[in-house]
Design an enzyme around this catalytic site. Structure first.
Site, short mmCIF file in Angstrom:
data_model
loop_
_atom_site.label_atom_id
_atom_site.label_comp_id
_atom_site.label_asym_id
_atom_site.label_seq_id
_atom_site.Cartn_x
_atom_site.Cartn_y
_atom_site.Cartn_z
N ASP A 261 0.83 -1.20 0.00
CA ASP A 261 0.00 0.00 0.00
C ASP A 261 0.87 1.26 0.00
O ASP A 261 1.86 1.35 0.73
CB ASP A 261 -0.90 0.00 1.23
N GLU A 294 1.17 -0.28 -4.94
CA GLU A 294 0.38 0.93 -5.19
C GLU A 294 1.38 2.07 -5.07
O GLU A 294 2.04 2.21 -4.06
CB GLU A 294 -0.73 1.10 -4.16
N ASP A 313 -3.47 3.37 -11.38
CA ASP A 313 -4.44 4.41 -11.04
C ASP A 313 -4.71 5.32 -12.24
O ASP A 313 -5.83 5.82 -12.39
CB ASP A 313 -3.94 5.24 -9.86
N HIS A 316 -7.45 3.73 -14.25
CA HIS A 316 -8.75 3.89 -13.59
C HIS A 316 -9.25 5.31 -13.72
O HIS A 316 -10.42 5.55 -14.05
CB HIS A 316 -8.65 3.54 -12.10
N ASP A 383 -10.34 1.96 -2.62
CA ASP A 383 -10.00 3.38 -2.58
C ASP A 383 -10.98 4.20 -3.40
O ASP A 383 -11.53 5.19 -2.94
CB ASP A 383 -8.59 3.60 -3.11
N GLN A 384 -11.15 3.80 -4.66
CA GLN A 384 -11.88 4.64 -5.59
C GLN A 384 -13.38 4.65 -5.32
O GLN A 384 -14.07 5.56 -5.77
CB GLN A 384 -11.60 4.18 -7.03
N GLY A 386 -14.55 3.74 -1.83
CA GLY A 386 -14.63 4.15 -0.43
C GLY A 386 -14.17 5.57 -0.16
O GLY A 386 -14.58 6.17 0.84
N ASN A 387 -13.33 6.12 -1.01
CA ASN A 387 -12.89 7.50 -0.80
C ASN A 387 -13.87 8.52 -1.34
O ASN A 387 -13.64 9.72 -1.24
CB ASN A 387 -11.50 7.72 -1.41
#
Length: 613
Positions: A261, A294, A313, A316, A383-384, A386-387
């Protein structure tokens, strides 16, 4: 001595059970005056002896299952930071563990990386280790070849994303026991499925970390991070702490890989190189172990120095913008010329390879010479989703046909695909940011969470920010539990994903080793055709139109075999028209064919038939 045993004997941090019934305890506490070991919840106390390197050690008669903790300077009770099991949350008693386990899959050596189809999941949201184990046959039937478990380390409270962990060696007790985790892994291997664990080596959580009170050099005050003082990887005991954690997952739990991470928050890149070297050196050459990063820095050089792949990322973010038109926050770096950016992603991996982003950051290294499998592509992840303030999934944000076209690209392009739990059946429940902090910390976390969204237009109004779910409320967690019902829509989405994954198994994976980009042609705004020369010499082409307008193309399908299409009508297909929200994927058996050789008539019956109405 086997490689496994050698790696085990070289570990320093923690409590290790010996065959003679004794246990060796070791704590790096260079700033402590005294350290005592309390056994059996206070019944016995043993003084530990300090050596010249700041280690306190002792070998004591002690059985598996014994509760223990350390007493620092006769005043501070702390758990073992390297405890293999915790009995009383992050502030309480640790437990001596016998790592022996009767593995059923004794001949398991993993799977090659190019076969990975990854399913990311949160163990707590799915009910714990045993519940996840029960799900495995369903995931195997879907075609998943790897599950990725969000962080498993002990965190404060009963629920957490996992990224607030402070006891990295102890599996979270609310998820189950170490034996239950091993059973999960064993069952996954029996189904020919890999297990990847997400690990956090760049910071500790805000509650339960006592290291700085007896080992102040575990941290460095000259570098600050979003979580406080940076970890000081210049200290060898500190490097060993995290590397031994990686070795524990690989050797004792037999996981098949680690996802590191936020590697960009680790300023000492030599630590990452040492970690990969020591992990590779601890396993037999015949075993497949995968290390994934990441890394917002897009450090392509690490992907040729011990690491298999990086979460892409960039890929995405540009696809998310194309599907939703969102352009705030980090999406601002992808809103300008998004089709060109997507083309670069598909042909070269990273979009930013040393350029300045629109937000003024110099980012990335050249990645065009890396294979497509060096990049993990996804449309959603923890992340994408939940953030986001309200944890919405793409199914609630994007046109369904455009989303299906993007899913087709995800699962049939040569990058390694990752799915997020529930997306394969069209889950509409949110995945929110949740914690279980209390008192002042709970208030600070809630306020900090809401403050993160101040710069977004939607949340300029303080009253709107107040609607962002409080991470510490139980309802925030329960809303994040994906629940599937036998609804027609869920079945439709699952069959869609299942069909694409089956095609990946039969058409993409066997050709994936040695695949490389053969270029990308932009057709119109939000529409392009990407080509890859596969390892067997055949040419994979993916036509995709994420615009709201039809796009005319010059077909290049001579001797081609159409393997998948969505939203392409047969009449328009014959005219070379890509309808809005469409994708068409074909394989050219003879990659030497030229544009002049192309005829529509040469197409064979596709695996997914073209729509006729």
């Amino acid at each position: 001595m086997t490689q496994h045993q050698g790696a085990f004997l070289n570990q320093h941090h923690g409590a290790f059970l010996n065959k003679d019934g004794t246990t060796h305890f070791a704590l790096w506490a260079p700033d402590a005056r005294t350290v005592a070991l309390e056994l059996g919840k206070g019944d016995l106390v043993h003084n530990l002896y300090k050596d010249h390197d700041g280690w306190y050690k002792a070998t004591i008669e002690c059985a598996a299952g014994t509760a223990y903790r350390y007493l620092i300077n006769n005043e501070l009770h702390v758990p073992d930071p390297a405890a293999r099991r915790q009995l009383d949350d992050v502030h309480g008693w640790s437990c001596v563990v016998d790592q022996a386990y009767p593995w059923k899959t004794v001949t398991w050596h993993g799977r090659p990386w190019h076969e990975a189809i990854i399913y990311e999941l949160h163990v707590g949201a799915l009910g714990g280790f045993s519940k996840v184990e029960e799900m495995l046959p369903t995931l195997a039937e879907l075609g998943i070849t790897a599950i990725e478990l969000m962080p498993l380390n002990e965190f404060p409270g009963e629920r957490n994303w996992g990224y607030d962990g402070v006891l990295l060696f102890a599996p979270e007790s609310s998820y189950g026991t170490p034996e239950q985790l091993k059973s999960l892994i064993d069952s996954a291997h029996a189904l020919d499925m890999m297990v990847i664990v997400d690990v956090v080596y760049n910071h500790f959580g805000p509650d339960g970390n006592y290291l700085g009170q007896y080992a102040k050099h575990f941290f460095r005050t000259d570098i600050k991070t979003g979580w406080g003082d940076a970890i000081d990887f210049r200290q060898q005991p500190v490097r060993d702490f995290f590397i031994e954690n990686a070795l524990m997952w690989i050797l004792d739990y037999r996981v098949d890989g680690l996802r590191i991470d936020a590697a960009h928050a680790i300023k000492d890149k030599n630590f990452l190189l040492e970690l990969s070297e020591r992990v590779r050196g601890a396993v037999l050459p015949s075993r497949h172990v995968h290390l994934v990063l990441e890394n917002e820095d897009n450090a392509a050089s690490l992907l040729t120095n011990g690491f298999d792949a990086q979460w892409n990322d960039d890929g995405h973010n540009v696809l998310h913008h194309l599907l939703t038109n969102e352009h705030e926050g980090y999406y601002a770096d992808f809103a300008d010329s998004p089709t060109t950016k997507l083309a670069r992603c598909l042909s070269e991996g990273f979009i930013y390879q040393g350029e300045y982003t629109p937000r003024g950051r110099l980012r990335g290294e050249i990645s065009k010479d890396l294979p497509p499998t060096a990049f993990v592509l996804f449309l959603q992840n923890h992340d994408q989703v939940g953030n986001r303030a309200f944890g919405e999934r793409l199914i609630q944000l994007a046109d369904p046909d455009a989303l299906k076209a993007a899913v087709g690209l995800l699962l049939l392009c040569p990058m390694i695909p990752l799915l997020f739990m529930g997306e394969e059946w069209g889950c509409k429940k949110p995945f929110l940011f949740f914690t279980d902090h209390h008192d002042d910390l709970a208030k600070a976390v809630c306020e900090g969470r809401r403050k993160e969204f101040e710069s977004f237009a939607k949340f300029n109004d303080p009253e709107m920010r107040e609607k962002i779910p409080n991470p510490n409320e139980l309802a925030t967690f329960t809303q994040s539990i994906p629940e599937q019902h036998d609804e027609e829509e869920h079945s439709e989405w699952r069959e869609f994903y299942k069909g694409l994954i089956a095609l990946r198994h039969t058409e993409i994976i066997p050709r994936l080793k040695g695949a490389k980009s053969a270029g990308v042609n932009i057709l119109e705004d939000r529409a392009l055709v990407a080509s890859w020369m596969m390892g067997d010499g055949q040419l994979l082409r993916i036509y995709i139109n994420l615009s709201i307008f039809p796009v005319h193309v010059t077909p290049s399908w001579n001797k081609a075999r159409l393997i998948f299409s969505h939203q392409v009508l047969s009449a328009e297909y014959a005219q070379g028209i890509l309808t809005p929200g469409s994708i068409l994927v074909c394989i050219e058996e003879d990659a030497r064919a030229t544009e002049e050789d192309i005829t529509i008539e040469s197409l064979e019956e596709p695996a997914f038939a073209l729509a006729t109405s």
